[in-house]
Enzyme design. Sequence first.
Site, PDB file in Angstrom:
ATOM      1  CG  HIS A  49       4.333  -1.092   2.629  1.00 45.59           C
ATOM      2  ND1 HIS A  49       5.531  -1.741   2.470  1.00 45.59           N
ATOM      3  CD2 HIS A  49       4.359  -0.577   3.884  1.00 45.59           C
ATOM      4  CE1 HIS A  49       6.259  -1.633   3.572  1.00 45.59           C
ATOM      5  NE2 HIS A  49       5.573  -0.917   4.440  1.00 45.59           N
TER       6      HIS A  49
ATOM      7  CG  ASP B 186       4.040   9.100  10.908  1.00 45.36           C
ATOM      8  OD1 ASP B 186       3.274   9.187   9.932  1.00 45.36           O
ATOM      9  OD2 ASP B 186       4.554  10.085  11.467  1.00 45.36           O
TER      10      ASP B 186
ATOM     11  CG  HIS C 101       6.840 -10.408   2.314  1.00 42.17           C
ATOM     12  ND1 HIS C 101       8.130 -10.561   2.774  1.00 42.17           N
ATOM     13  CD2 HIS C 101       6.340  -9.322   2.961  1.00 42.17           C
ATOM     14  CE1 HIS C 101       8.402  -9.612   3.635  1.00 42.17           C
ATOM     15  NE2 HIS C 101       7.328  -8.848   3.776  1.00 42.17           N
TER      16      HIS C 101
END
Length: 385
Positions: free
Chosen positions: A300, A306, A263
């Site tokens: 994660h 943000d 990934h």
Amino acid sequence: MPFYHKLGKIPPKRHTQFKKPNGDFYYEQLFGTIGFDGMYTNSYHEQRPTQVKEIRKQYSVAPKIAKENSIQSYRFRGFQVKPETDYLDSRKVVLTNSDCSIILAAPKTSIKDYFYKNTDADELIFIHKGTGKLRTMLGNLDFKYGDYLLVPRGIIYKIDFDTEDNRLFIVESKRPIYTPKRYRNWFGQLLEHSPFCERDLRQPQELETYNESGDFLIKIKKQDDIFEMVYASHPFDVVGYDGYNYPYAFSIHDFEPITGRIHQPPPVHQTFETDAFVVCSFVPRLYDYHPLSVPAPYNHSNIDSDEVLYYVDGDFMSRNDIDAGHISLHPAGIPHGPHPGAMERSIGKVKTDELAVMVDTFKPLKVTEEALKIADEEYFKSWLE
């Protein structure tokens, strides 16, 4: 960043006399950024671009903040924003900080009675629904589903829609928006490993030029106020320009995904950058091809940013109960990852058809009253088994 572009008529040397066939002068304007140190364009006008006749009124369009400081994850149902007739009235700020604002808009009609200029922010307008034409003082751009329109601050523009069914995802940036630095060589050219190249960036090719005097209303945004100013000459009176500072378009469908055996982290999806946030494009792609790969993203922690994800189309593999037009907000300070069952469902799959736009900000985002009108207040509980 865009590259050199020339359109229309310009003199052989800048800052020299440039005359019309009748002997009158064209008027040069330096349209620059970061003082005299950033990207700029030299444009040439039929009339002086400085003729202000009247300032009619000033009013605030500052977003109303509902949550100054929040650690709650949210889902916002973007298509619940009701369509409105006027383009500026339709723009609803849902998330904001001192560097940028994230806006949803569903305008029903084209801008007809005024021109618009944002003096504070570059505007990155993503077209989720609708087709039409962005008309600017430096030329026009046709747009359709999946296009990013990059409008530098200070550009005077109108926007024409072909139908009433339009949905826009807009990022206003008080920091200049560029293509990622790591994808450019020291000359500024996009490198071979970049997921897009200059051929994919659409520059204005059609220049509207009017030599008209009269009353031309321009709505100008400055420090969250709109000033209604009347100019004595038509704002689209440019006969030619050259430089680097101009609007351009890029289709999310032209973003070529970077994949690997395992990934890949979100930076491989990066499409635009500032020094305050990044914008990424998630597009249809092959999944990882290690025999034991887990296609779903790993959990994660958002320690420094943000994360905002705007879902455009397709099957959103890592999420449950997500539809087109939804926005997820995962604030700094807490970990997030695939919904329960999503990781297991992803194993063995070979590709995804998801389409999404992500904005990661380095300063916390404030949640507005407009956002809470379309918010799922229980979303943060959706990871419970």
